[in-house]
Design a protein around this motif. Structure first.
Motif, short mmCIF file in Angstrom:
data_model
loop_
_atom_site.label_atom_id
_atom_site.label_comp_id
_atom_site.label_asym_id
_atom_site.label_seq_id
_atom_site.Cartn_x
_atom_site.Cartn_y
_atom_site.Cartn_z
N GLN A 268 -52.60 10.16 21.66
CA GLN A 268 -51.85 9.13 20.68
C GLN A 268 -52.96 8.43 19.78
O GLN A 268 -52.36 8.09 18.71
CB GLN A 268 -51.50 8.03 21.65
CG GLN A 268 -50.23 8.43 22.42
CD GLN A 268 -48.89 8.99 21.63
OE1 GLN A 268 -48.98 8.88 20.31
NE2 GLN A 268 -47.86 9.71 22.44
N ASP A 269 -54.22 8.62 19.96
CA ASP A 269 -55.31 8.13 19.11
C ASP A 269 -55.84 8.89 17.98
O ASP A 269 -56.65 8.90 17.15
CB ASP A 269 -56.31 7.47 19.79
CG ASP A 269 -57.17 8.38 20.67
OD1 ASP A 269 -56.79 9.65 21.02
OD2 ASP A 269 -58.17 7.90 21.32
N GLY A 270 -55.32 10.41 18.15
CA GLY A 270 -55.47 11.60 17.48
C GLY A 270 -56.77 12.21 17.73
O GLY A 270 -57.04 12.93 16.88
N THR A 271 -57.34 12.03 18.65
CA THR A 271 -58.40 12.62 19.32
C THR A 271 -58.20 13.82 20.41
O THR A 271 -56.84 13.65 20.96
CB THR A 271 -59.39 11.53 19.87
OG1 THR A 271 -58.99 11.06 21.08
CG2 THR A 271 -59.96 10.74 18.93
N PRO A 272 -59.12 14.94 20.42
CA PRO A 272 -58.52 15.80 21.48
C PRO A 272 -58.84 15.27 22.70
O PRO A 272 -59.48 14.42 23.10
CB PRO A 272 -59.77 16.86 21.26
CG PRO A 272 -60.11 16.51 19.95
CD PRO A 272 -60.19 15.15 19.54
#
Length: 300
Positions: A268-272
């Motif tokens: 959800q935070d955009g990281t893998p």
């Protein structure tokens, strides 16, 4: 006339008589069988179990009927014809015979086919079967769909559910010429049916867990990744314990499975992100049906 002439004349007369007798025998033997002869031939073929003779004197001899007749438990006996009425190319033979310890009478319809008398299809009987499990029944090596009216030669038959190695039960039925019979089987599941269904389920679960970006439908897989992942690129599965199956004649429940799912994607935070989920209450439910040879599961 000399003695020698008398002998010659006597020999010629004997030769003429011999030729005449031979011609008479040939004419009689080559004469087409009468309607009564054909009716008797049909009855005697039923009595002896001669499928080839039945096919030869019948206008319609379904292959399934011949196959079932080969497995008949009891055939007719003490056959007679009592009357034959002929009108042009059709005839009716009134016959009598013994079957299942009782004497029966019947009317056999005949018609001429290419100059020879044949027993019409109405000379066969018919059977409609039902069963509490499965969609097919068997007589010997012949298989029939339930609820379907099938032609059978007169005899006593044992009817069993199909598949024979997955379902148990049997019923006897008497089939008479020109009459319809019905039989209802109280079929039950054999342990082999549950084993076969578990094998089919395991094969289905193997397909369910091949992996990919999407959760397959009809597999009972629920992964709560929505609150942790913005997008999923891959899911890898490992079956720790397959669900244990309980089978009924029309459906199945498979419960208490343990499934491990490793999800890879974007958090959800955009990281893998990669997260492993463990389900200890993996279950499936669905419909069960039986073909002529196997059990088929249709998970919901």
């Amino acid at each position: 006339m000399t003695r020698r002439g008398v002998r010659v004349l006597t020999g010629l007369i004997g030769l003429v008589l011999l030729i005449g007798a031979g011609l008479w025998i040939w004419q009689v033997s080559s004469r087409p069988a009468s309607a009564e002869d054909t009716a008797l031939s049909y009855l005697r073929a039923l009595e002896s179990g001669d499928a080839a003779a039945l096919a030869a004197v019948s206008t319609a001899a379904p292959e399934t009927a011949l196959t079932a007749f080969a497995a008949a438990d009891e055939r007719i006996g003490d056959v007679t014809t009592t009357a034959v009425e002929q009108s042009g190319d059709t005839a009716t033979a009134e016959v009598a015979f013994v079957l299942a310890g009782e004497r029966h009478t019947a009317s056999l319809p005949l018609s001429q086919v290419e100059g020879s008398w044949r027993i019409d299809a109405a000379g066969l009987g018919s059977l409609r079967a039902d069963t509490t499990a499965g969609s097919f029944v068997r007589i010997g090596d012949a298989t029939f769909a339930i609820g379907e009216k099938v032609a059978l030669f007169p005899a006593v038959y044992t009817v069993t559910p199909a598949p024979r190695d997955l379902l148990s039960g049997q019923a006897d039925v008497i089939v008479l010429p020109g009459e319809s019979a019905a039989v209802s089987l109280d079929a039950a599941l054999l342990p082999e049916a549950t084993e076969a269904a578990q094998t089919a389920l395991d094969e289905h679960l193997a397909e369910c867990t091949t992996g990919g970006a999407d959760v397959p439908s009809g597999c009972g897989i629920r992964i709560p990744w929505g609150t942790e992942f913005r997008a999923v690129s891959d899911i890898r599965y490992r079956i720790e314990t397959p669900p244990s199956l309980t089978l009924t004649p029309t459906g199945f429940d498979a419960e208490d499975g343990v499934l491990i799912a490793t999800v890879t994607g974007t958090g959800q935070d955009g990281t893998p992100r990669t997260t492993t989920y463990r389900t200890e209450s993996w279950l499936l439910r669905g419909d069960a049906s039986f073909t002529e040879t196997s059990v088929v599961l249709s998970p919901w």
